[in-house]
Design a protein around this motif. Structure first.
Motif, PDB file in Angstrom:
ATOM      1  N   ALA A 116     -17.924  -0.558  -2.551  1.00  0.00           N
ATOM      2  CA  ALA A 116     -16.852  -0.486  -2.143  1.00  0.00           C
ATOM      3  C   ALA A 116     -16.644   0.331  -0.548  1.00  0.00           C
ATOM      4  O   ALA A 116     -17.509   1.497  -0.593  1.00  0.00           O
ATOM      5  N   PRO A 117     -15.823   0.243   0.298  1.00  0.00           N
ATOM      6  CA  PRO A 117     -15.767   1.212   1.546  1.00  0.00           C
ATOM      7  C   PRO A 117     -15.306   2.428   1.042  1.00  0.00           C
ATOM      8  O   PRO A 117     -14.375   2.505  -0.151  1.00  0.00           O
ATOM      9  N   ARG A 118     -15.352   3.291   1.738  1.00  0.00           N
ATOM     10  CA  ARG A 118     -14.929   4.822   1.674  1.00  0.00           C
ATOM     11  C   ARG A 118     -13.557   4.805   1.765  1.00  0.00           C
ATOM     12  O   ARG A 118     -12.865   4.201   2.812  1.00  0.00           O
ATOM     13  N   PHE A 119     -12.629   5.486   0.886  1.00  0.00           N
ATOM     14  CA  PHE A 119     -11.336   5.672   0.940  1.00  0.00           C
ATOM     15  C   PHE A 119     -10.822   5.946   2.481  1.00  0.00           C
ATOM     16  O   PHE A 119      -9.687   5.275   2.821  1.00  0.00           O
ATOM     17  N   ASP A 120     -11.346   6.880   3.097  1.00  0.00           N
ATOM     18  CA  ASP A 120     -10.760   7.116   4.649  1.00  0.00           C
ATOM     19  C   ASP A 120     -11.111   6.180   5.516  1.00  0.00           C
ATOM     20  O   ASP A 120     -10.518   6.015   6.595  1.00  0.00           O
ATOM     21  N   LYS A 121     -12.050   4.958   5.126  1.00  0.00           N
ATOM     22  CA  LYS A 121     -12.203   3.937   6.100  1.00  0.00           C
ATOM     23  C   LYS A 121     -11.225   2.745   5.922  1.00  0.00           C
ATOM     24  O   LYS A 121     -11.204   1.789   6.826  1.00  0.00           O
ATOM     25  N   VAL A 122     -10.232   2.743   5.058  1.00  0.00           N
ATOM     26  CA  VAL A 122      -9.240   1.782   4.674  1.00  0.00           C
ATOM     27  C   VAL A 122      -7.981   2.371   4.526  1.00  0.00           C
ATOM     28  O   VAL A 122      -7.162   1.497   4.401  1.00  0.00           O
ATOM     29  N   THR A 123      -7.653   3.619   4.929  1.00  0.00           N
ATOM     30  CA  THR A 123      -6.465   3.891   4.860  1.00  0.00           C
ATOM     31  C   THR A 123      -5.439   3.617   5.865  1.00  0.00           C
ATOM     32  O   THR A 123      -5.900   3.332   7.005  1.00  0.00           O
ATOM     33  N   ILE A 124      -3.998   3.252   5.598  1.00  0.00           N
ATOM     34  CA  ILE A 124      -3.100   3.054   6.426  1.00  0.00           C
ATOM     35  C   ILE A 124      -2.025   4.111   6.394  1.00  0.00           C
ATOM     36  O   ILE A 124      -1.894   4.530   5.148  1.00  0.00           O
ATOM     37  N   GLU A 125      -1.328   4.403   7.256  1.00  0.00           N
ATOM     38  CA  GLU A 125      -0.171   5.150   7.504  1.00  0.00           C
ATOM     39  C   GLU A 125       0.988   4.384   7.186  1.00  0.00           C
ATOM     40  O   GLU A 125       1.290   3.628   8.048  1.00  0.00           O
ATOM     41  N   LEU A 126       1.796   4.732   6.318  1.00  0.00           N
ATOM     42  CA  LEU A 126       3.191   3.997   6.114  1.00  0.00           C
ATOM     43  C   LEU A 126       4.403   5.025   6.445  1.00  0.00           C
ATOM     44  O   LEU A 126       4.181   6.057   5.930  1.00  0.00           O
ATOM     45  N   ALA A 127       5.092   4.485   7.430  1.00  0.00           N
ATOM     46  CA  ALA A 127       6.273   5.494   7.823  1.00  0.00           C
ATOM     47  C   ALA A 127       7.271   4.883   7.091  1.00  0.00           C
ATOM     48  O   ALA A 127       7.385   3.677   6.812  1.00  0.00           O
ATOM     49  N   PRO A 128       8.591   5.473   7.085  1.00  0.00           N
ATOM     50  CA  PRO A 128       9.792   4.988   6.586  1.00  0.00           C
ATOM     51  C   PRO A 128      10.062   3.824   7.318  1.00  0.00           C
ATOM     52  O   PRO A 128       9.890   3.521   8.547  1.00  0.00           O
ATOM     53  N   GLY A 129      10.628   2.659   6.679  1.00  0.00           N
ATOM     54  CA  GLY A 129      10.851   1.360   7.451  1.00  0.00           C
ATOM     55  C   GLY A 129       9.781   0.332   7.067  1.00  0.00           C
ATOM     56  O   GLY A 129       9.440   0.319   5.866  1.00  0.00           O
ATOM     57  N   PHE A 130       9.811  -0.792   7.955  1.00  0.00           N
ATOM     58  CA  PHE A 130       8.943  -1.802   7.490  1.00  0.00           C
ATOM     59  C   PHE A 130       7.577  -1.862   7.962  1.00  0.00           C
ATOM     60  O   PHE A 130       7.547  -1.476   9.297  1.00  0.00           O
TER      61      PHE A 130
END
Length: 141
Positions: A116-130
């Motif tokens: 599996a890839p490393r966590f930091d290679k697949v992170t996405i930043e979710l901001a309030p909203g859609f």
């Protein structure tokens, strides 16, 4: 005035609703319509990619016929998403000699070589909203 308390309560509720995120995930590359698709959204590198033991993880299971996940009411922050196509609906990712026999994918669609890839290679930043993203499933066998 009792009415001002009610107005403040509604204002607090409206603010709380706006401060969450909704994440729509489009799935592509799904081999067939059998079984189920499991997804796990986690903020914990220690619980990635199998976040069954993460009490804060947001998990979702949909029929194999669907091609979209929707996570509502998510606290803003950094997340990693792992998805797998459980074709035989046994609630686990089947492997042969350590190689997945069923489809899998991750947020940001990294190239998979070994493991599996490393966590930091697949992170996405979710901001309030859609927010909208896509995950392409891969099948090795």
């Amino acid at each position: 005035c009792p009415m001002s308390g009610l107005v403040l309560a509604f204002a607090a509720l409206a603010t709380a609703q706006v401060s969450t995120a909704t994440l729509q995930v489009e799935l592509s590359g799904v081999r067939d319509q059998r079984g189920t698709i499991h997804a796990c959204l986690t903020q914990s590198p220690a619980h990635f990619p199998d976040c069954k033991s993460d009490p804060a993880a947001i998990m979702q299971t949909i029929p194999g016929t669907r091609r979209e996940l929707l996570f509502r009411g998510v606290a803003p922050g950094r997340y990693a998403l792992a998805v797998f196509h459980d074709e035989n609906a046994n609630r686990k990712l089947d492997t042969f000699l350590g190689v997945p026999r069923e489809g899998f994918g991750f947020s940001r669609n990294p190239t998979i070589s070994f493991g599996a890839p490393r966590f930091d290679k697949v992170t996405i930043e979710l901001a309030p909203g859609f927010a909208r993203t896509s995950v392409r499933l891969q099948y090795l066998l």
